[in-house]
Design a protein around this motif. Structure first.
Motif, mmCIF file in Angstrom:
data_model
loop_
_atom_site.group_PDB
_atom_site.id
_atom_site.type_symbol
_atom_site.label_atom_id
_atom_site.label_comp_id
_atom_site.label_asym_id
_atom_site.label_seq_id
_atom_site.Cartn_x
_atom_site.Cartn_y
_atom_site.Cartn_z
ATOM 1 N N UNK A 118 0.836 -1.194 0.000
ATOM 2 C CA UNK A 118 0.000 0.000 0.000
ATOM 3 C C UNK A 118 0.876 1.251 0.000
ATOM 4 N N UNK A 119 0.438 2.283 -0.742
ATOM 5 C CA UNK A 119 1.172 3.545 -0.757
ATOM 6 C C UNK A 119 0.186 4.689 -0.970
ATOM 7 N N UNK A 120 0.583 5.861 -0.499
ATOM 8 C CA UNK A 120 -0.277 7.033 -0.629
ATOM 9 C C UNK A 120 -0.249 7.539 -2.066
ATOM 10 N N UNK A 121 -1.318 8.211 -2.468
ATOM 11 C CA UNK A 121 -1.435 8.698 -3.847
ATOM 12 C C UNK A 121 -1.468 10.223 -3.875
ATOM 13 N N UNK A 122 -0.661 10.867 -3.045
ATOM 14 C CA UNK A 122 -0.588 12.320 -3.038
ATOM 15 C C UNK A 122 0.147 12.838 -4.252
ATOM 16 N N UNK A 123 0.385 14.130 -4.255
ATOM 17 C CA UNK A 123 1.025 14.761 -5.407
ATOM 18 C C UNK A 123 2.541 14.724 -5.327
ATOM 19 N N UNK A 124 3.097 14.285 -4.199
ATOM 20 C CA UNK A 124 4.544 14.262 -4.022
ATOM 21 C C UNK A 124 5.050 12.821 -4.101
#
Length: 560
Positions: free
Chosen positions: A223-229
């Motif tokens: 799992x990983x975050x899908x932010x802009x960075x």
């Protein structure tokens, strides 16, 4: 006071002194190594983040340029104009000349009908109203699809733009070559074990991956975050630490994933760590030895008698062992040679009887002669083994004799026939039938050929070929061995004859084989060179004089 009391006192003093000396030393080394590793890993993480950012920008720029190209076309041409096949073909040729990533170009009306098409497939007049990309571009105006198979039945993705003109909505769509896009992403793969690829929101591969497979396979990601960075994710995979930089793209619903193997990337740290640990161990050993000898000297006078006796007993025992080992090594060959001589004489006596006609008319005479030949051949084989055993026990002076190099090559290869057949290797010969004989040491030249053939077998491994050739020129003859293996890395060619240098995996080679060959040939007045063949494989060329007048001179050392 008993000796055990002195021993107990000595160890107490030793442990106390070493505790005050070594604990601060190891603590200092641990702190320095930990801080250095943390700093270096932070630097690698920063570099990974920068790599992902730059590559994501490059991919977005690639996609953005294609979108702008399509928008320029759709905004400068009417539906009526671009629906003409000749006009569309001219436009496609124009954009293809600036970017070979385009595969085709198509025009669609608002009902999804493919009204005009330029490309290698027969897709005209197909209705795409029910396709997901058609709905998306009608809704958003500009759409970059995921990779899919479609009517072409091979992985590709499309870029589509919409225009509304005089109450009519129509679409211009281009298909992008997935191989060009795959190479754009793949060239960022770091190291031998790193990886780089694109995934969609469902983690389906949009480009190929070293670790997860081909396009449209499911990527193995946590799992990983899908932010802009950029997101830095760490996990273990089969006992291997993996670090990944993940960043979503701006132009498409994809994420760029760049994986690194920390063990590979941190190898300089590990080398520094090994060096530091080595220095610390040397210091610790020096301190330990100094402490031990210093404390031992305090109780030496009290324990002198017992220590001298123990040392004397140990010395006598070791001398006895070495003497026995020497006798055994020297006697084994002689003991084996005695029964071999009797067997050989008996076989000769039987052969004399056959020759004299004592077995004429005996039905089993051919079988007896065949068995007698086997006995004589295996006796000679056993005698050669004992001769080599004696060679290990004492140095053999070189002997100069006339040698047929072609015969020597074939005979030496025959020693390895079983290994060659097991590995399914083809051995080819290109031997000069008019090759002159040479005057040199047979045993040492045979060792050279044997070592080179063994190296070639190891390089080929399986299902390959080896070429052995000879030729003459002036006062020298040449022997060449070429293999179909992977060859020698170019940066290592100049070092292959250095002592202890090997390209094999740890534990599979000593690095002395080619060094020994070099020394033997220099002593015999010859030379050896190595080069890589075009395509693949390596070739070693041995050059030997016809007559070696310096065979008894001192051996020349290997190059440093």
């Amino acid at each position: 006071m008993k000796a055990s009391h002195y021993l107990q006192l000595k160890w107490k003093l030793t442990v106390t002194a070493l505790s005050f000396s070594l604990i601060p030393l190891f603590l200092l080394g641990f702190v320095l190594q930990r801080e250095f590793s943390a700093t270096y890993e932070e630097k690698l993480q920063s570099n990974l983040r920068l790599t992902v950012l730059n590559k994501a920008d490059a991919i977005d720029m690639f996609l953005g340029e294609r979108v702008v190209q399509l928008q320029n076309i759709i905004n400068t041409n009417s539906f009526a104009e671009i629906s003409q096949q000749e006009k569309l073909s001219n436009l496609f040729d124009a954009i293809y000349s600036t970017s070979s990533s385009f595969i085709d170009l198509g025009v669609f009306d608002q009902q999804g009908n493919h009204v005009a098409y330029c490309g290698p497939y027969d897709l005209k007049n197909i209705n795409y109203k029910d396709q997901d990309w058609f709905d998306q571009v009608m809704l958003k105006g500009v759409y970059i699809s995921d990779v899919f198979l479609g009517y072409r039945n091979f992985p590709h993705f499309v870029i589509a733009v919409k225009r509304r003109e005089l109450g009519r909505t129509w679409i211009l769509r281009a298909t992008i070559d997935s191989d060009v896009f795959d190479s754009l992403v793949g060239n960022v793969r770091p190291g031998k074990f790193g990886d780089a690829y694109l995934v969609n929101s469902d983690r389906i591969l949009q480009t190929s991956s070293r670790r997860s497979g081909e396009i449209l396979f499911q990527a193995q990601l946590p799992q990983f975050s899908t932010g802009s960075d950029v997101s830095i994710v760490r996990w273990n995979e089969g006992g291997t630490r993996i670090v990944a930089g993940i960043m979503p793209l701006k132009m498409a619903a994809w994420s760029l994933v760049v994986l690194e193997n920390p063990v590979e990337e941190l190898s300089p740290v590990f080398r520094g760590q090994s060096l530091a640990f080595g220095l610390i161990l040397v210091c610790a050993l020096t301190i330990s030895l100094g402490t031990f000898f210093a404390i031992t000297s305090i109780v030496r006078k009290l324990m002198k008698t017992d220590k001298e006796k123990a040392l004397m007993d140990a010395t006598v025992m070791q001398s006895s062992k070495m003497a026995s080992l020497g006798k055994m090594a020297a006697g084994v060959a002689h003991e084996v040679n005695n029964p071999l001589s009797i067997i050989r004489e008996s076989a000769g006596w039987i052969r004399d009887m056959i020759t004299d006609g004592d077995f004429d008319g005996v039905e089993a005479r051919p079988n007896l002669e065949e068995a007698l030949g086997d006995i004589e051949r295996h006796v000679e084989r056993a005698r050669s083994v004992t001769h080599r055993m004696l060679g290990f026990a004492r140095s053999m002076e070189p002997a100069q004799e006339e040698i047929d190099l072609n015969h020597l090559v074939r005979e030496t290869v025959s020693f390895l026939n079983n290994e060659i057949l097991y590995r399914t290797i083809w051995v080819n010969y290109d031997l000069d039938p008019d090759l002159p004989s040479i005057s040199t040491d047979f045993n040492q030249i045979q060792q050279v050929v044997l070592n080179l053939v063994e190296n070639a077998i190891d390089a080929v491994d399986r299902d390959g070929s080896i070429l052995l050739s000879t030729r003459s020129g002036g006062d020298f003859v040449e022997f060449q061995i070429s293999d179909s293996g992977p060859g020698v890395p170019p940066e290592f060619l100049s070092r292959v004859f250095d002592p202890f240098f090997t390209t094999k995996a740890a534990g599979e080679g000593t690095g002395l084989g080619l060094s020994i060959i070099y020394s033997i040939l220099k002593k015999l007045g010859g030379d050896i060179k190595a080069r890589n063949l075009p395509g693949s494989g390596a070739q070693f060329t041995v050059r030997l004089p016809l007559v070696n007048s310096d065979i008894f001179e001192k051996e020349e050392p290997c190059p440093e």
